[in-house]
Design a protein around this motif. Sequence first.
Motif, PDB file in Angstrom:
ATOM      1  N   LYS A 612       5.083  -2.052  -5.121  1.00 11.34           N
ATOM      2  CA  LYS A 612       5.493  -2.920  -4.004  1.00 11.34           C
ATOM      3  C   LYS A 612       5.007  -2.352  -2.676  1.00 11.34           C
ATOM      4  CE  LYS A 612       9.454  -5.295  -1.954  1.00 11.34           C
ATOM      5  NZ  LYS A 612       8.947  -5.123  -0.583  1.00 11.34           N
ATOM      6  N   ALA A 613       5.141  -1.044  -2.502  1.00 10.34           N
ATOM      7  CA  ALA A 613       4.699  -0.419  -1.250  1.00 10.34           C
ATOM      8  C   ALA A 613       3.197  -0.588  -1.061  1.00 10.34           C
ATOM      9  CB  ALA A 613       5.082   1.063  -1.244  1.00 10.34           C
ATOM     10  N   ARG A 614       2.444  -0.485  -2.136  1.00 19.01           N
ATOM     11  CA  ARG A 614       0.989  -0.641  -2.038  1.00 19.01           C
ATOM     12  C   ARG A 614       0.620  -2.088  -1.721  1.00 19.01           C
ATOM     13  NH1 ARG A 614      -0.566   3.537  -7.056  1.00 19.01           N
ATOM     14  NH2 ARG A 614      -0.414   5.418  -5.771  1.00 19.01           N
ATOM     15  N   CYS A 615       1.325  -3.035  -2.335  1.00 19.64           N
ATOM     16  CA  CYS A 615       1.083  -4.445  -2.007  1.00 19.64           C
ATOM     17  C   CYS A 615       1.454  -4.728  -0.553  1.00 19.64           C
ATOM     18  CB  CYS A 615       1.887  -5.352  -2.941  1.00 19.64           C
ATOM     19  SG  CYS A 615       1.218  -5.479  -4.614  1.00 19.64           S
ATOM     20  N   ASP A 616       2.595  -4.194  -0.112  1.00 24.12           N
ATOM     21  CA  ASP A 616       3.036  -4.400   1.272  1.00 24.12           C
ATOM     22  C   ASP A 616       2.026  -3.832   2.261  1.00 24.12           C
ATOM     23  OD1 ASP A 616       5.305  -5.614   0.319  1.00 24.12           O
ATOM     24  OD2 ASP A 616       6.637  -3.901   0.666  1.00 24.12           O
ATOM     25  N   ALA A 617       1.424  -2.684   1.911  1.00 21.05           N
ATOM     26  CA  ALA A 617       0.436  -2.068   2.807  1.00 21.05           C
ATOM     27  C   ALA A 617      -0.793  -2.956   2.936  1.00 21.05           C
ATOM     28  CB  ALA A 617       0.050  -0.684   2.290  1.00 21.05           C
ATOM     29  N   ALA A 621      -2.059  -5.015   6.372  1.00 20.67           N
ATOM     30  CA  ALA A 621      -3.423  -4.848   6.905  1.00 20.67           C
ATOM     31  C   ALA A 621      -4.171  -6.171   6.976  1.00 20.67           C
ATOM     32  CB  ALA A 621      -4.194  -3.854   6.044  1.00 20.67           C
ATOM     33  N   GLY A 622      -3.477  -7.276   6.668  1.00 22.98           N
ATOM     34  CA  GLY A 622      -4.098  -8.592   6.767  1.00 22.98           C
ATOM     35  C   GLY A 622      -4.659  -9.129   5.471  1.00 22.98           C
ATOM     36  N   GLY A 623      -4.468  -8.393   4.375  1.00 21.43           N
ATOM     37  CA  GLY A 623      -4.961  -8.851   3.081  1.00 21.43           C
ATOM     38  C   GLY A 623      -3.859  -9.521   2.281  1.00 21.43           C
ATOM     39  N   SER A 624      -4.085  -9.642   0.991  1.00 26.95           N
ATOM     40  CA  SER A 624      -3.104 -10.234   0.082  1.00 26.95           C
ATOM     41  C   SER A 624      -2.811  -9.248  -1.033  1.00 26.95           C
ATOM     42  CB  SER A 624      -3.631 -11.545  -0.519  1.00 26.95           C
ATOM     43  OG  SER A 624      -2.815 -11.965  -1.596  1.00 26.95           O
ATOM     44  N   GLY A 625      -1.608  -8.702  -1.011  1.00 31.25           N
ATOM     45  CA  GLY A 625      -1.217  -7.758  -2.055  1.00 31.25           C
ATOM     46  C   GLY A 625      -1.279  -8.374  -3.432  1.00 31.25           C
ATOM     47  N   PHE A 626      -0.962  -9.666  -3.523  1.00 24.81           N
ATOM     48  CA  PHE A 626      -0.987 -10.307  -4.833  1.00 24.81           C
ATOM     49  C   PHE A 626      -2.412 -10.417  -5.361  1.00 24.81           C
ATOM     50  CE2 PHE A 626      -1.566 -14.083  -7.480  1.00 24.81           C
ATOM     51  CZ  PHE A 626      -0.720 -13.768  -8.533  1.00 24.81           C
ATOM     52  N   PHE A 627      -3.306 -11.004  -4.556  1.00 23.08           N
ATOM     53  CA  PHE A 627      -4.665 -11.238  -5.040  1.00 23.08           C
ATOM     54  C   PHE A 627      -5.502  -9.962  -5.099  1.00 23.08           C
ATOM     55  CE2 PHE A 627      -3.551 -15.594  -3.755  1.00 23.08           C
ATOM     56  CZ  PHE A 627      -3.946 -16.275  -4.895  1.00 23.08           C
ATOM     57  N   GLU A 628      -5.268  -9.028  -4.189  1.00 26.50           N
ATOM     58  CA  GLU A 628      -6.103  -7.834  -4.127  1.00 26.50           C
ATOM     59  C   GLU A 628      -5.621  -6.704  -5.029  1.00 26.50           C
ATOM     60  OE1 GLU A 628      -7.119  -6.583  -0.117  1.00 26.50           O
ATOM     61  OE2 GLU A 628      -6.810  -8.634   0.605  1.00 26.50           O
ATOM     62  N   LEU A 629      -4.346  -6.724  -5.423  1.00 24.96           N
ATOM     63  CA  LEU A 629      -3.830  -5.635  -6.249  1.00 24.96           C
ATOM     64  C   LEU A 629      -3.112  -6.148  -7.491  1.00 24.96           C
ATOM     65  CD1 LEU A 629      -3.424  -2.645  -6.723  1.00 24.96           C
ATOM     66  CD2 LEU A 629      -1.390  -2.726  -5.257  1.00 24.96           C
ATOM     67  N   SER A 630      -2.082  -6.952  -7.303  1.00 27.32           N
ATOM     68  CA  SER A 630      -1.266  -7.375  -8.439  1.00 27.32           C
ATOM     69  C   SER A 630      -2.084  -8.145  -9.472  1.00 27.32           C
ATOM     70  CB  SER A 630      -0.099  -8.236  -7.945  1.00 27.32           C
ATOM     71  OG  SER A 630       0.735  -8.608  -9.018  1.00 27.32           O
ATOM     72  N   LEU A 631      -2.816  -9.159  -9.021  1.00 33.46           N
ATOM     73  CA  LEU A 631      -3.600  -9.980  -9.936  1.00 33.46           C
ATOM     74  C   LEU A 631      -4.675  -9.150 -10.640  1.00 33.46           C
ATOM     75  CD1 LEU A 631      -4.528 -12.675 -11.141  1.00 33.46           C
ATOM     76  CD2 LEU A 631      -5.866 -13.059  -9.051  1.00 33.46           C
ATOM     77  N   LYS A 632      -5.349  -8.291  -9.900  1.00 33.24           N
ATOM     78  CA  LYS A 632      -6.457  -7.543 -10.486  1.00 33.24           C
ATOM     79  C   LYS A 632      -5.969  -6.450 -11.434  1.00 33.24           C
ATOM     80  CE  LYS A 632      -9.719  -8.793  -6.884  1.00 33.24           C
ATOM     81  NZ  LYS A 632     -10.655  -8.352  -5.839  1.00 33.24           N
ATOM     82  N   ASN A 633      -4.845  -5.833 -11.100  1.00 27.23           N
ATOM     83  CA  ASN A 633      -4.268  -4.867 -12.036  1.00 27.23           C
ATOM     84  C   ASN A 633      -3.873  -5.547 -13.335  1.00 27.23           C
ATOM     85  OD1 ASN A 633      -4.312  -2.196 -11.329  1.00 27.23           O
ATOM     86  ND2 ASN A 633      -2.336  -2.170 -10.333  1.00 27.23           N
ATOM     87  N   ALA A 634      -3.237  -6.710 -13.217  1.00 25.18           N
ATOM     88  CA  ALA A 634      -2.812  -7.451 -14.405  1.00 25.18           C
ATOM     89  C   ALA A 634      -4.014  -7.890 -15.232  1.00 25.18           C
ATOM     90  CB  ALA A 634      -1.972  -8.655 -13.998  1.00 25.18           C
ATOM     91  N   THR A 635      -5.077  -8.296 -14.558  1.00 28.17           N
ATOM     92  CA  THR A 635      -6.278  -8.737 -15.265  1.00 28.17           C
ATOM     93  C   THR A 635      -6.905  -7.589 -16.044  1.00 28.17           C
ATOM     94  OG1 THR A 635      -6.689 -10.401 -13.563  1.00 28.17           O
ATOM     95  CG2 THR A 635      -8.537  -9.814 -14.981  1.00 28.17           C
ATOM     96  N   MET A 636      -6.925  -6.418 -15.438  1.00 35.03           N
ATOM     97  CA  MET A 636      -7.488  -5.254 -16.122  1.00 35.03           C
ATOM     98  C   MET A 636      -6.682  -4.924 -17.370  1.00 35.03           C
ATOM     99  SD  MET A 636      -8.649  -1.658 -14.357  1.00 35.03           S
ATOM    100  CE  MET A 636      -9.832  -2.473 -13.277  1.00 35.03           C
ATOM    101  N   LYS A 637      -5.356  -5.031 -17.261  1.00 29.95           N
ATOM    102  CA  LYS A 637      -4.514  -4.743 -18.427  1.00 29.95           C
ATOM    103  C   LYS A 637      -4.637  -5.843 -19.472  1.00 29.95           C
ATOM    104  CE  LYS A 637      -0.224  -2.764 -19.900  1.00 29.95           C
ATOM    105  NZ  LYS A 637       0.946  -1.974 -19.511  1.00 29.95           N
ATOM    106  N   LEU A 638      -4.796  -7.090 -19.030  1.00 30.76           N
ATOM    107  CA  LEU A 638      -4.997  -8.187 -19.976  1.00 30.76           C
ATOM    108  C   LEU A 638      -6.262  -7.942 -20.796  1.00 30.76           C
ATOM    109  CD1 LEU A 638      -4.140 -11.004 -21.013  1.00 30.76           C
ATOM    110  CD2 LEU A 638      -5.578 -11.994 -19.208  1.00 30.76           C
ATOM    111  N   LYS A 639      -7.311  -7.459 -20.153  1.00 29.22           N
ATOM    112  CA  LYS A 639      -8.544  -7.139 -20.875  1.00 29.22           C
ATOM    113  C   LYS A 639      -8.289  -6.073 -21.939  1.00 29.22           C
ATOM    114  CE  LYS A 639     -12.525  -6.784 -18.790  1.00 29.22           C
ATOM    115  NZ  LYS A 639     -13.609  -6.375 -17.868  1.00 29.22           N
ATOM    116  N   GLN A 640      -7.419  -5.115 -21.625  1.00 25.41           N
ATOM    117  CA  GLN A 640      -7.092  -4.086 -22.605  1.00 25.41           C
ATOM    118  C   GLN A 640      -6.384  -4.690 -23.811  1.00 25.41           C
ATOM    119  OE1 GLN A 640      -7.533  -0.746 -22.938  1.00 25.41           O
ATOM    120  NE2 GLN A 640      -8.897  -0.674 -21.161  1.00 25.41           N
ATOM    121  N   GLY A 641      -5.377  -5.537 -23.569  1.00 27.02           N
ATOM    122  CA  GLY A 641      -4.663  -6.159 -24.676  1.00 27.02           C
ATOM    123  C   GLY A 641      -5.569  -7.035 -25.518  1.00 27.02           C
ATOM    124  N   PHE A 642      -6.410  -7.825 -24.856  1.00 30.60           N
ATOM    125  CA  PHE A 642      -7.370  -8.692 -25.531  1.00 30.60           C
ATOM    126  C   PHE A 642      -8.313  -7.871 -26.417  1.00 30.60           C
ATOM    127  CE2 PHE A 642     -11.369 -11.000 -25.829  1.00 30.60           C
ATOM    128  CZ  PHE A 642     -10.985 -12.335 -25.990  1.00 30.60           C
TER     129      PHE A 642
END
Length: 698
Positions: A612-617, A621-642
């Motif tokens: 949460k702190a990393r997303c908030d940061a 800074a004017g970015g999107s914690g969801f699209f720049e961190l949460s979504l991409k982290n989840a996508t990387m893990k989804l690739k692992q499960g797949f």
Amino acid sequence: MTINDVEKIFDADGLLFQHFPLYEYREGQLLMAELIRRSYEEDAIAVIEAGTGIGKSFAYLAVALFHALQNPDERSVIATSTINLQRQLVDKDIPALFAALDMECSVALAVGRANYLCIQRYVQVKEASALLAQDPTGELYKVGAWVQETPTGLFAEYPHPLSYELRSEIFCDPDLCNPQTCSYVHECFYFKARARWSKARIIVTNHHLLFSDARSRLEGDLGYDEEHILPSYNRLIIDEAHNIEANATEFFTDIYSSKGLLHQASRIQRSSRYTPNSLLEQLSPYSEDPLGVDGIIEELVALNAEVQALDQYLLGVFSKNHYQPVLVTAEHQGRLGTFKELAVEVAKKGKALSKRIFEFAQRCKVPEELESRLNELVVRSNRIDSMVEVLLSFTDYGTWGEEVHWFNSERFGRDISVEVRITPLSVAPVLVEALFSKLQTVVSTSATLDLHDEFEFWAKRVGLPYTDERPFFKGTFASPFEYTTHLLLITPEDAPLPAKELEEEYLAYMSKTVLEATLASGGGALVLFTSYALLKELRSRLSEAYEEAGLLLLSQGELDRHTLLRTFVEERDSVLFATSSFWEGVDAPGDTLRLVVITKLPFAVPSDPVFKARCDAIDAAGGSGFFELSLKNATMKLKQGFGRLIRSSTDRGVVLILDSRLVQRRYGQFMLRSLPESFHQTGPSDSIAAKIERFLFP
């Protein structure tokens, strides 16, 4: 090593083809090896995604081997995240490759001291527990027999169950080790291992030991040309590199743990099954301290009282937060008056205890055989002092910088231990300073690093490229497997969203759909969860149905990971329910795994304070914690499960993702595009079973 050497090994009629009858030429493997060769030659940083089946370990091992033979004064370290891959490299891949190339090179497996039995500590326990040591049915006796025959002293090779109580008494504790005074230094398993490390030209280790060595070198201002925890080295290959940020984050977190502190205090003043006399009881006859043991016990009692008071306060905080971790920000400081008072008192009492023990030790004249016990007393006191330092840093609000401050709770049976943690907001600076900028070559590789963004997401998280002046190579080599014909991806459109207000509807849907899907596949199914609570709920709802169907249901938490995976592979038609750690490192090629069910997209838990702190940061800074961190982290893990499903060129199977956000949310297309292109079908959930049956049993 030259490009000609690379081609001689990996080309269509190369050495691997000649040595292995089933070897298949893979252009990606050849190109990957060539990129690593260039990285060595040009002192570069390289990041490589190698899809399943590329054979990435042979690609980097061949380069490390040739480099070692041509440069006898240099050493390569290969660091993995999982024990499974370490063992595969040392026991299987390296011997097979070296045999194929008809070459030899000294290789060593390097693991931390805690993995080894300490002979001196074992002998002390044996002498203190003479009766237990003579009982042939007891674990102390069995360990004694093992010590006489084991060449390594590694607990991982001990053939019987070993209690935490005994292991904690006999493992090789670095703080309790003094080679100058140890009677068994020449027989020591750990120091024998270190001698092998020093002679080896290639060392296989783990991320934790890699970071431990790097941090220690950084704090001690030591270069990599000196021997430290690891021997000197200048070339590094990091496999399973998608875990670097998470593993470094955990390693560089400073922790105050009430359980950990009280454990150290307990080891000072209490006896145990294997040490009938406490440290204080053993040392008190030799003390000339006027306050003696009584003074230490008085400080221990006072410290314990303050720890309990802080525990009660933090447990109150956790109870209001449903026992979830709590992020503490600068805005909260004004409401933390009670916490600060209690934490400072714990720190004061911890410091007072450390001072008292230091004075006691200074006036303690012990015989030679008790010097190690006196050292242990001081070490445990120093550990308490280090933990309370975390409290002082946490409560010194004016010095807060780029860190995450948070409270955590860990459950041990019925007990809850509280923790106060300080975590780097970003591990990129320390990774650059301690590793990337200090070594001649660093190659990072994994099957899941590139999100069709030229590695921008992963590289930024770990601080790369840290300079425009140094060569920075990137390579993506797709899996050679035929996903479009061998893998069916099913994403139902009507799955209920995993929201709390739909809990019973969601659970009923998941129970029905998971059961129908796994019955349609006839077992051979790995069901991946993001929540252990959901796993337990579905297990309780479905266990009877699986029993009636004659399918073995295996669940994480019932057995250790190794036993679970071995049983799953051996029992062809079994079903395995598992959570986070099983999203990667599961290698079950063949018919034993023909269905992977992903119950929910693996987004990080919103209550994770560091995330949460990393997303908030990012947001600040004017970015999107969801699209720049949460979504991409989840996508990387989804690739692992797949990637658990197709492990060889002959594998066929189905991946079923039961999260409708994948088809209902715009970001779902981003996640789908990150997966290998496969035969993809959507539609209603009531058609899932038929689709699985048609694909698996045409």
